[in-house]
Scaffold this active site. Structure first.
Site, PDB file in Angstrom:
ATOM      1  N   ASP A 104       0.889   5.136  -0.104  1.00 36.07           N
ATOM      2  CA  ASP A 104       0.161   6.397   0.026  1.00 36.07           C
ATOM      3  C   ASP A 104       0.816   7.465  -0.845  1.00 36.07           C
ATOM      4  OD1 ASP A 104      -1.858   5.907   2.149  1.00 36.07           O
ATOM      5  OD2 ASP A 104      -0.092   5.463   3.376  1.00 36.07           O
ATOM      6  N   ASP A 163      -7.620   1.164   2.803  1.00 35.33           N
ATOM      7  CA  ASP A 163      -7.204   2.205   3.752  1.00 35.33           C
ATOM      8  C   ASP A 163      -8.114   3.420   3.859  1.00 35.33           C
ATOM      9  OD1 ASP A 163      -5.463   2.922   5.781  1.00 35.33           O
ATOM     10  OD2 ASP A 163      -4.126   4.042   4.472  1.00 35.33           O
ATOM     11  N   HIS A 172      -6.742   9.373   0.219  1.00 33.71           N
ATOM     12  CA  HIS A 172      -7.410   9.344   1.520  1.00 33.71           C
ATOM     13  C   HIS A 172      -6.602   9.967   2.658  1.00 33.71           C
ATOM     14  CE1 HIS A 172      -5.324   5.418   1.007  1.00 33.71           C
ATOM     15  NE2 HIS A 172      -4.902   5.700   2.224  1.00 33.71           N
ATOM     16  N   HIS A 176       0.853  -1.191   0.000  1.00 31.04           N
ATOM     17  CA  HIS A 176       0.000   0.000   0.000  1.00 31.04           C
ATOM     18  C   HIS A 176       0.888   1.241   0.000  1.00 31.04           C
ATOM     19  CE1 HIS A 176      -3.258   2.699   0.653  1.00 31.04           C
ATOM     20  NE2 HIS A 176      -2.781   3.108   1.827  1.00 31.04           N
ATOM     21  N   ASP A 219       1.869  -1.132   4.449  1.00 28.98           N
ATOM     22  CA  ASP A 219       2.302   0.125   3.847  1.00 28.98           C
ATOM     23  C   ASP A 219       3.751   0.018   3.373  1.00 28.98           C
ATOM     24  OD1 ASP A 219      -0.152   0.970   4.654  1.00 28.98           O
ATOM     25  OD2 ASP A 219       0.560   2.525   6.033  1.00 28.98           O
TER      26      ASP A 219
END
Length: 1145
Positions: free
Chosen positions: A162, A274, A555, A160, A411
């Site tokens: 971000d 998430d 997000h 993941h 992450d």
């Protein structure tokens, strides 16, 4: 007898409207000409011919509007007559004469499946200790459940990433993401059994641009082989609470278009592990984009437990308003606390952590349960395999099928090649061991989401099983205890507002650019563009704007949950894109407005048009520029970015209090008002003044107005009344009539009114107290401001960027040591009451507009909480609407969702996201709050509605951010408050009513979200002649929204515009119980079948092809169905978004 009288009145109404409309047309045909000086005779003839053509065009539009209006009245008459003839109750059915609303209500019939609202009513929310699975329960099995059907397990590696959080997007890419993707290419190529999924196309596209052609071919081979799957395919993993559906879809289009162009594939499964809560609006967009399956994670732990007990963690997610299966999408809800490895293999994180081989002893990451993983060897493989199998089996018992999904990642995982080796080699040993021991009844392998869902559907079909149906949303999220994630609905409100500013600017730029290119091709006649027009550069600006808006839907971006330097990076991107898109608007408008197109010249350094305001920095509010006037006319150009004819008030700052405004086309003088520009609450500028005038703006039009200096005192000036209890203020306003409230007047409520509504406000605070409609409906509607603090106990968790954890005392009234200065202005264009407090300036304004545009109150706040510590400022509306514990909030601006305030939940759990609308209602009235920005909303007691304006919090809330929220700005917020009469009942769906905004609320929301755009021509004396640009003959139907008109990229010439345009239309569902009075000029869609040629006349379509929502070519309708010949007929269903690939002619 009574029926005959009413029939006669309706017939007379039709006749009167027709006569009045024709009278208006004749009046316009005889309108005054502007005085032209120094023109040659030939030039005058050309000018006269042009004006004659303009008037003929205008007459045609007005005749069309008249025909639409008469047809609407005729339909109303027939519907009323039919209801009488069938003996139905005229009063209760009168509202149903709104064509189209019956279709919207028809959709709601025949509901089945589970409503999440009912689940909330059912659950105790008691949170007992569940043992190893703390928030769950003990899971038991016998061991023989898989004898007939072995457990089929798919281990899905993921990372993941971000696009900004603790580091900026570029910082993460340089430090981690590029290494992850580089290693992915190597490690997946080493063994065909290895697989991985990837979600964030923003990162993937950046990496793609930095690799050579050989590596790109390797990527394509991995995708074709099914080893690498791109899931969801959005530019980011979007927030689902604060994002508007325009931006949610736009980031999905950007990602899908990129994937199709570079990889030639399309995503089939969604992956949202998430976002902090989940919205059915996203599922609708995914299904419309061609996805059939999805995975979600962040759901309230009590809901997860309930679904696990019922074995309903996999379900068909259906839209609440949909009575068919068209919107159904298969959804898998992950059952445990997180998407990391300790919480995905099974219910016991202490065991699962032992199978995260990135945490092997000697590394930088360890297991908090203090039992480390062990490398798999021949000596320990049996014990390790059985320990892991037990977790898999326990997890499997929570689902109805023996097909099991187990994610493997977290992450920014797989940065180092050593992690790839550790995870893949150790798991492959375990899988091989399972295969060698059929008595374990498990088939385990690496997989992708497609692998998993194909196996799931194969099993369900073979067993004749169907999944349960579910309706509703998954807000508000709590991950543990009473830790509800309702804080991020408001965090960083300045940037939430900037997000919507970019969104409206992008949409306006897309539409005007697309119309400009089409008009250029028509003008030239050879399908080519004007050589001097920077189409390629503007398309690059549009692309950058799309991608920066898309990035901010991440997000941790629009949510306001990133670190301060990252927020600045996001803000800078938004700011630069707004500036660049303004260049697209100015340049496009320049070409469209020129009477003589040969005079077009693009000057990068000296734009022909300028915006009427300036944004100086990413954290600054727009400031109006001063317009210097003289006897020579200055041209103002107003662009209406909406598909509706609108009556608007245009505000500009000028250097004189005496102004004359005319419509440049007709020479008609415009009603205007001069107001003070207040540099301080009690001091008006002596050098600048606000000019406000009425403008009637046809849909998608560019209208030219001329502004000149006028004789002294020729313009209506606002009159001001000031009041401050106990401490009269000294007022400095040289050019305006100013008075103080004295004696009994000082204690009487302040009242303002227009033709539609009257308001009364407190004489002490200026805040709203009561509201009365022209119909006679009166409601107590009080506005209050309050503070929420946070918990103060030692070792107690406190509010932060994510969490709202208010103190036990609850909301405290906003107190002030010195009474506020109250300023009342009255004028012919608008009247308002402004209250100046220490932490905010609050204004309620009434526009003196005819028609529906004057029905709502405009409420604006300027908030500054930078002096506070751990405080959240709230605006509360208190009314006598008897709504009980039910109220409604929108989901992403796309649909309305019923909410229930539950006393069994803590205060913070009863706050919900409001992207653009919320309302209370009872049997006789509805009170709607329409918002220009997203924020938290609650209705804690009957009749109340409160929104959180800003939050300043000194501490981290222990969700990984590592800081509080202390970068507050001077922040503006804007609303329309709308009170309406209401008739008729509500449609029930298993105890949860499905409601829509009223037609009037939809139109008001459109206006507040997409205001007119004002541009100013240069002051040169040699200005070329300008003409208005009006691409549409008439407004689109009231319930049809032009979501976008987006020029697509040329497949042959990268980075350049093609002749194809994405036409996105949203037919909105609207409420039947509230009939606008007077009726809006737009018509209503009586049928699902529409003629696009009529809708957009005189724009013509060379070709139209319906497609999926992200315009992928493989989603286009078949060639045989493509409509090359007119008329182009299509279906627009209520609530549905329709996408078409079109060529404009």
């Amino acid at each position: 007898m009574k029926r005959s009288r009413v029939l006669a009145v309706l017939v007379a109404g039709v006749f009167c409207v027709a006569v009045m409309s024709l009278y208006r047309m004749l009046e316009l045909m005889q309108g005054g000409e502007p005085n032209q000086r120094g023109e040659s005779q030939a030039g005058q003839v050309e000018e006269d011919l042009f004006r004659l053509q303009q008037k003929i065009d205008r007459l045609e539009r007005l005749l069309s509007d008249n025909n639409h209006l008469v047809a609407t009245l005729r339909d109303t008459l027939f519907n009323r007559k039919a209801s009488w003839e069938t003996g139905s109750n005229g009063s209760s059915d009168s509202s149903h004469s709104l064509s189209g609303c019956r279709l919207a209500k028809k959709i709601e019939d025949g509901a089945d499946g589970v409503q999440l609202l009912d689940v909330y009513d059912l659950l105790p929310f008691d949170n007992p200790d569940g043992g190893a699975w703390k928030q769950g329960f003990e899971i038991h099995y016998n061991g023989n459940e898989w004898d007939k059907q072995p457990l089929e397990l798919f281990l899905v590696p993921h990372s993941h990433n971000d696009p900004g959080w603790l580091k900026t997007f570029d910082g993460y890419y340089q430090d981690q993401t590029r290494h992850i993707l580089n290693n992915m290419l190597i490690k997946l190529s080493e063994d065909s059994r290895r697989k991985m999924i990837w979600a964030e196309i923003s990162y993937f596209s950046k990496w793609w641009n930095n690799i050579d052609e050989q590596k790109r071919e390797m990527v394509k081979r991995l995708v074709v082989a099914g080893q690498l799957e791109l899931v969801t395919g959005g530019w980011v993993m979007a927030d689902e609470a604060n994002s508007h559906y325009f931006a949610m879809l736009d980031q999905l289009i950007e990602g899908h278009q990129w994937i199709q162009k570079h990889l030639g594939v399309k995503p089939s499964s969604g992956w949202a592990v998430d976002p902090f809560g989940h919205s059915p609006s996203m599922t609708y967009l995914l299904k419309g984009a061609g996805l059939n399956n999805m995975v979600i994670q962040r759901v309230h732990y009590a809901v997860k437990k309930h679904f696990a007990q019922q074995q309903t963690l996999e379900f068909l997610w259906r839209q609440s308003w949909d009575s068919t299966r068209r919107s159904d999408i298969t959804c898998h809800m992950m059952p445990f606390y997180s998407y990391d490895v300790p919480h995905t293999c099974g219910p016991n994180p202490a065991v699962c952590c032992q199978f995260d081989f990135h945490r092997l002893p000697g590394g930088r990451v360890f297991c908090p349960w203090r039992i480390p993983p062990q490398p798999i060897t021949e000596q320990n493989i049996k014990e390790r395999a059985l320990l892991l199998l037990d977790q898999y089996r326990q997890k499997s018992r929570l689902f109805r099928s023996p097909v099991l999904l187990v994610p493997l990642g977290d992450d920014f995982r797989y940065v180092d090649s050593s992690e790839w080796d550790a995870q893949f080699s150790n798991y492959q040993k375990l899988f091989d061991y399972f295969e060698q021991h059929p008595e374990f009844h498990i088939k385990a392998r690496f997989g992708t989401l497609s692998d998993y869902f194909q196996a799931l559907h194969r099993h369900l079909n073979a067993g004749g099983m169907s999944l349960p149906k579910l309706r509703g949303d998954f807000f508000t999220y709590a991950d543990r205890d009473d830790h509800y994630w309702s804080g991020y609905f408001t965090s960083r409100p300045f940037y939430k507002r900037l997000d919507r500013t970019l969104e409206s600017t992008l949409r306006a730029s897309e539409i005007l650019f697309s119309l400009t290119l089409a008009e250029m091709r028509r003008f030239r006649g050879d399908g080519r563009l004007v050589a001097d027009f920077p189409a390629h550069e503007h398309f690059q600006r549009l692309t950058e704007g799309r991608r920066n808006l898309a990035l901010f839907q991440h997000h941790d971006a629009v949510a306001g949950t990133a670190r301060d330097p990252v927020v600045i990076d996001y803000g800078t991107r938004l700011f630069h894109s707004i500036l660049n898109l303004r260049q697209v608007l100015q340049s496009s408008a320049h070409w469209l407005l020129l009477l003589d197109k040969s005079q077009y010249h693009h000057d990068q350094l000296k734009s022909f048009l300028q915006m009427d305001d300036v944004i100086s920095a990413q954290d600054a509010l727009p400031q109006k520029t001063l317009l210097t006037l003289s006897d020579e006319p200055r041209s103002l150009i107003i662009f209406n970015p909406t598909e509706q004819l609108r009556s608007s008030v245009i505000n500009v700052i000028v250097n004189s209090p005496d102004i004359h405004v005319i419509d440049a086309e007709t020479g008609r003088p415009m009603a205007a008002q001069i107001s003070a520009v207040w540099v301080e609450p009690s001091r008006a500028s002596t050098e600048s003044f606000q000019l406000s005038f009425f403008a009637e703006l046809p849909p998608l039009s560019l209208i030219v107005y001329h502004v000149t200096k006028a004789s002294v005192s020729s313009t209506h000036r606002a009159r001001y009344t000031f009041h401050r209890h106990g401490n009269p203020a000294t007022i400095y306003a040289d050019h305006f009539q100013v008075s103080d409230l004295q004696g009994p007047e000082a204690d009487a409520p302040i009242s303002l009114s227009n033709n539609h509504v009257q308001i009364w406000s407190s004489p002490e605070t200026g805040l709203l107290q009561k509201l009365r409609l022209q119909s006679g409906l009166v409601r107590q509607v009080q506005v209050q401001f309050l503070w929420y603090g946070t918990r103060t106990g030692f070792n107690q968790d406190k509010s932060g960027a994510y969490l709202f954890l208010p103190g036990e005392e609850g909301a405290q009234p906003y107190s002030f040591s010195e009474p506020p200065l109250v300023r009342v202005s009255r004028g012919p264009i608008f009247s308002d009451i402004t209250s100046c407090f220490k932490h905010f300036t609050h204004t309620v304004r009434l526009y003196h507009l005819e028609g529906h545009a004057g029905r709502s109150l405009e409420i604006s706040n300027m908030v500054d909480v930078r002096s506070e510590v751990n405080q959240e400022l709230v605006m509360r509306v208190i009314s006598d609407v008897a709504n009980g514990n039910r109220f409604y909030t929108d989901l992403n601006g796309f649909q309305m969702q019923q909410r229930r305030t539950l006393p069994k939940l803590p205060l913070q759990a009863n706050f919900y996201p409001m992207t653009s609308a919320s309302f209370l209602q009872d049997s006789t009235s509805r009170l709607s709050l329409l918002s220009a920005q997203s924020q938290a909303v609650a209705a804690l007691r009957p009749g109340e509605l409160e929104v959180v304006l800003d939050r300043r919090l000194q501490q981290d809330d222990n969700r990984g951010l590592g800081q509080g929220v202390t970068d507050n700005k001077l922040t503006a917020s804007l609303y329309n408050l709308l009170l309406e009469d209401r008739r008729g009942g509500v449609q029930e769906v298993r105890g949860a009513s499905v409601e829509h905004l009223s037609l009037l609320a939809h139109l008001s929301s459109l206006s507040v979200s997409h205001p007119p755009i004002t541009m100013v021509a240069r002051t040169d004396s040699q200005l070329p002649k300008l003409r208005t640009f009006q691409p549409l003959r008439s407004s689109l139907p009231c319930d049809v929204h032009l979501l976008n008109l987006r020029t697509l990229e040329d497949p042959q010439e990268a980075g350049s515009p093609s002749q194809e345009v994405a036409l996105l239309l949203h037919r909105k569902g609207f409420d039947c119980s509230s009939t606008p009075d007077p009726a809006p000029l737009c018509t209503l869609s009586a049928h699902e079948e529409v003629n696009l040629d009529d809708l957009f006349y005189p724009i013509q379509f060379r070709s139209i092809r319906r497609s999926g929502l992200t315009l992928l070519r493989e989603d286009d309708e078949p060639e045989a169905a493509q409509q090359q010949q007119r008329p182009h007929i299509t279906h627009l269903r209520p609530m549905e978004i329709s996408a078409f690939r079109v060529e404009l002619d």
